[in-house]
Scaffold this active site. Structure first.
Site, PDB file in Angstrom:
ATOM      1  N   SER A   1      -7.333   4.348  -1.237  1.00 50.04           N
ATOM      2  CA  SER A   1      -7.034   2.914  -1.275  1.00 50.04           C
ATOM      3  C   SER A   1      -8.257   2.040  -1.516  1.00 50.04           C
ATOM      4  CB  SER A   1      -6.379   2.485   0.042  1.00 50.04           C
ATOM      5  OG  SER A   1      -5.122   3.086   0.202  1.00 50.04           O
TER       6      SER A   1
ATOM      7  N   PHE B   1      -4.096  -9.979  15.176  1.00 54.47           N
ATOM      8  CA  PHE B   1      -2.932  -9.881  16.045  1.00 54.47           C
ATOM      9  C   PHE B   1      -2.752  -8.531  16.742  1.00 54.47           C
ATOM     10  CE2 PHE B   1      -1.809 -13.093  12.791  1.00 54.47           C
ATOM     11  CZ  PHE B   1      -1.674 -14.180  13.637  1.00 54.47           C
TER      12      PHE B   1
ATOM     13  N   HIS C   1      -9.530  -2.881   6.981  1.00 53.05           N
ATOM     14  CA  HIS C   1      -9.087  -1.670   6.306  1.00 53.05           C
ATOM     15  C   HIS C   1      -9.317  -1.803   4.807  1.00 53.05           C
ATOM     16  CE1 HIS C   1      -6.129   1.865   6.311  1.00 53.05           C
ATOM     17  NE2 HIS C   1      -7.024   2.139   7.243  1.00 53.05           N
TER      18      HIS C   1
ATOM     19  N   THR D   1      -7.811  -1.927   1.754  1.00 56.54           N
ATOM     20  CA  THR D   1      -7.258  -2.868   0.777  1.00 56.54           C
ATOM     21  C   THR D   1      -7.652  -4.311   1.050  1.00 56.54           C
ATOM     22  OG1 THR D   1      -5.434  -1.344   0.333  1.00 56.54           O
ATOM     23  CG2 THR D   1      -5.143  -3.621  -0.370  1.00 56.54           C
TER      24      THR D   1
ATOM     25  N   ASP E   1       0.839  -1.197   0.000  1.00 52.77           N
ATOM     26  CA  ASP E   1       0.000   0.000   0.000  1.00 52.77           C
ATOM     27  C   ASP E   1       0.877   1.251   0.000  1.00 52.77           C
ATOM     28  OD1 ASP E   1      -1.863   2.078   0.724  1.00 52.77           O
ATOM     29  OD2 ASP E   1      -3.196   0.521   1.480  1.00 52.77           O
TER      30      ASP E   1
ATOM     31  N   ASP F   1       2.164   2.389   3.621  1.00 51.69           N
ATOM     32  CA  ASP F   1       1.313   3.557   3.439  1.00 51.69           C
ATOM     33  C   ASP F   1       1.278   4.431   4.686  1.00 51.69           C
ATOM     34  OD1 ASP F   1      -1.050   4.961   2.016  1.00 51.69           O
ATOM     35  OD2 ASP F   1      -1.969   4.313   3.886  1.00 51.69           O
TER      36      ASP F   1
ATOM     37  N   HIS G   1      -1.644  11.023  -0.368  1.00 50.58           N
ATOM     38  CA  HIS G   1      -1.337  10.220  -1.549  1.00 50.58           C
ATOM     39  C   HIS G   1      -0.978  11.151  -2.708  1.00 50.58           C
ATOM     40  CE1 HIS G   1      -4.334   6.911  -0.025  1.00 50.58           C
ATOM     41  NE2 HIS G   1      -3.315   7.097   0.795  1.00 50.58           N
TER      42      HIS G   1
ATOM     43  N   ASP H   1      -1.388   0.196  -4.666  1.00 50.65           N
ATOM     44  CA  ASP H   1      -2.668   0.812  -4.999  1.00 50.65           C
ATOM     45  C   ASP H   1      -2.514   2.270  -5.397  1.00 50.65           C
ATOM     46  OD1 ASP H   1      -1.839   1.319  -2.429  1.00 50.65           O
ATOM     47  OD2 ASP H   1      -3.757   0.895  -1.472  1.00 50.65           O
TER      48      ASP H   1
END
Length: 501
Positions: free
Chosen positions: A114, A279, A175, A177, A63, A326, A464, A367
């Site tokens: 994204s 996790f 999230h 992606t 990302d 990202d 971005h 992306d």
């Protein structure tokens, strides 16, 4: 006679050009650079297109790892290996990979988000900013527009072919992606709850468990446990934020899934039941910080998921995201950006080793890119995290002297056009007179893990950018990646590869 002389001159010129092109009597023919160039051409000429059917498809998405960020990862990786850096080759940059440039804009955005970029890769059509897997009539934040606009995903297509599907991410599994593999929503931020009263709309975490129950998703590993537990409940890693009182982890295990929340649980996962592994409460840790946390690496999760999905004789589809490349870019922190980029490259290399080019299409891409920039006329081997050093008059390595700008101060190789590291400072007197200047900077300061690169435009979070990213591929039909393509074409190559007769 004149015409004959001209023809003879042309023949001699062509003969001379042929001789030169084959290295005959060229003064540069003994150069290592010349030999390397010839070897590259020979390797390209030896390539043969693979037109078989893809049993497996693996898409790797770093990302925010556009052409510029990938360049920095290449140097960082090489310098970690003791090279000058520029000559380094990442695992997916060799001649047995095809490549192309990818245009990343959204239907309504020059600079992409994204969610629709990942959605384009998973459905084959461009999408709108902040939406996931809705058609062009979907409206951001309006859940009523989901009905009639939900698109069919690649995961659903291959699940219908009796293939298994897995998702791995270092970001929250809800999230943008990773969610694009399984979710359809009018707002990428509806990870654990829907805003408004919309019958038939579901939050992203619920959609993941729905897709596991439907047999579309077989394995999901990442962060984001907060959206799977009710408020007031917690486990070792996560504190619940769900307001509907639903415990999605219990729902998943009630359906027969295994659950893991730490490395011990990860290592005890078996190969005989679907997997849900969360996790972290939010995103997983940056690779540079992971040693202090109880989390597997991106390569660890990639290995386990491939082993699990490979049990299906019909094959599998898998998306692997290095989501925190990202996030570190957004923070203007190059150290963590590049560390996670190297971890991504290691996961790609591992997947390549574990699979067969004959029947597995591996795609490596991003992306979108970030507003990252590279400064000055830096000499070879300038630390990609550090100061721009001068070009040496002889030899290859830089001369070790930091270059200075017009203000007399050194500058780093990497900078950002905007972000938290802006040299402009907010006024404290209530005016709008932003002022600022650059501080002196040492190599030690610039290469510190927590250093935030200098930026121009002040932003709380770096943005971005709309520039192209690269796509690399190997395996069945990978040669279709060529020239400059729209991002949604990635889906069409995947679909053609699994459909090929």
């Amino acid at each position: 006679m004149k015409k004959t002389l001209v023809s003879m001159a042309a023949i001699l010129a062509a003969t001379s050009a042929f001789a030169e092109s084959h290295g005959m009597d060229l003064p540069q023919a003994g150069s290592d650079w010349y030999a390397a160039g010839q070897s590259h051409i020979e390797a390209m000429l030896a390539r043969q297109p693979n037109t078989g059917r893809a049993k497996n498809v693996i898409v790797f998405v770093a990302d925010g790892n556009g052409v510029g960020t990938n360049y920095a990862v290449r140097l960082f990786d090489g310098q970690q290996k003791g090279l000058l850096g520029e000559e380094n080759v990442l695992p997916y940059e060799t001649t047995d990979w095809s490549s192309a440039l990818v245009k990343t804009y959204n239907i309504n955005a020059q600079t992409p988000d994204s969610a629709p970029t990942a959605g384009a890769m998973n459905t084959g059509v461009k999408q709108r900013f902040n939406l996931i897997n809705l058609g062009e009539n979907g409206v951001h934040g309006d859940c009523a527009t989901e009905e009639g606009n939900r698109l069919t995903t690649f995961a659903e297509i291959v699940s219908g072919m009796d293939k298994s599907v897995g998702i791995v991410s270092t970001a929250r599994i809800t999230h943008a992606t990773p969610a694009a593999v399984y979710a359809k929503t009018a707002n990428r931020n509806w990870e654990g709850a829907i805003e408004g009263d919309c019958e038939g709309s579901k939050d992203i975490a619920t959609q993941l468990i729905d897709q596991m129950e439907a047999g579309v998703i077989d394995a999901a590993m990442g962060g984001g446990g907060r959206f799977f537990l009710p408020e007031g409940e917690s486990n070792g890693q996560s504190k619940g934020r769900r307001t509907d009182g639903v415990n999605l982890i219990e729902r998943a295990t009630g359906l027969g899934a295994q659950f893991a929340e730490d490395t011990a649980g990860f290592e005890s996962l078996t190969m005989d039941a679907p997997i849900l592994a969360l996790f972290n409460d939010s995103h997983m840790e940056y690779e540079a910080d992971r040693a202090d946390e109880d989390e597997p690496s991106l390569a660890d999760m990639t290995r386990k998921t491939i082993e699990f999905l490979s049990q299906n004789e019909n094959g599998f589809y898998m998306e692997v995201e290095a989501g925190r490349v990202d996030h570190a870019n957004h923070d203007g922190n190059a150290y963590r950006t590049l560390s996670d980029g190297v971890a991504f490259a290691e996961a790609v290399a591992l997947a390549d080793e574990m699979t067969d080019d004959a029947d597995t299409l591996i795609i490596v891409t991003a992306d979108h890119e970030h507003a990252i920039a590279f400064n000055g006329y830096c000499g070879r081997g300038s630390d990609i995290l550090g100061l721009c050093m001068g070009v040496s008059k002889d030899g290859e390595a830089n001369d070790g002297t930091p270059l200075t700008a017009a203000d007399g101060k050194p500058y780093t190789v990497i900078g950002y056009l905007n972000g938290a590291g802006s040299v402009l400072k907010e006024p404290t007197d209530g005016s709008n007179d932003w002022t600022g200047s650059r501080n002196d900077l040492t190599q030690e300061e610039a290469t510190d893990i927590d250093y935030v690169q200098q930026a121009l435009i002040p932003m709380s979070s770096e943005t971005h950018s709309g520039e192209d990213v690269s796509v690399y591929a190997k395996g069945p039909w990978s040669h279709l990646f060529d020239s400059t393509i729209e991002q949604n074409v990635i889906f069409h190559v995947m679909k053609h590869a699994v459909d090929a007769q």
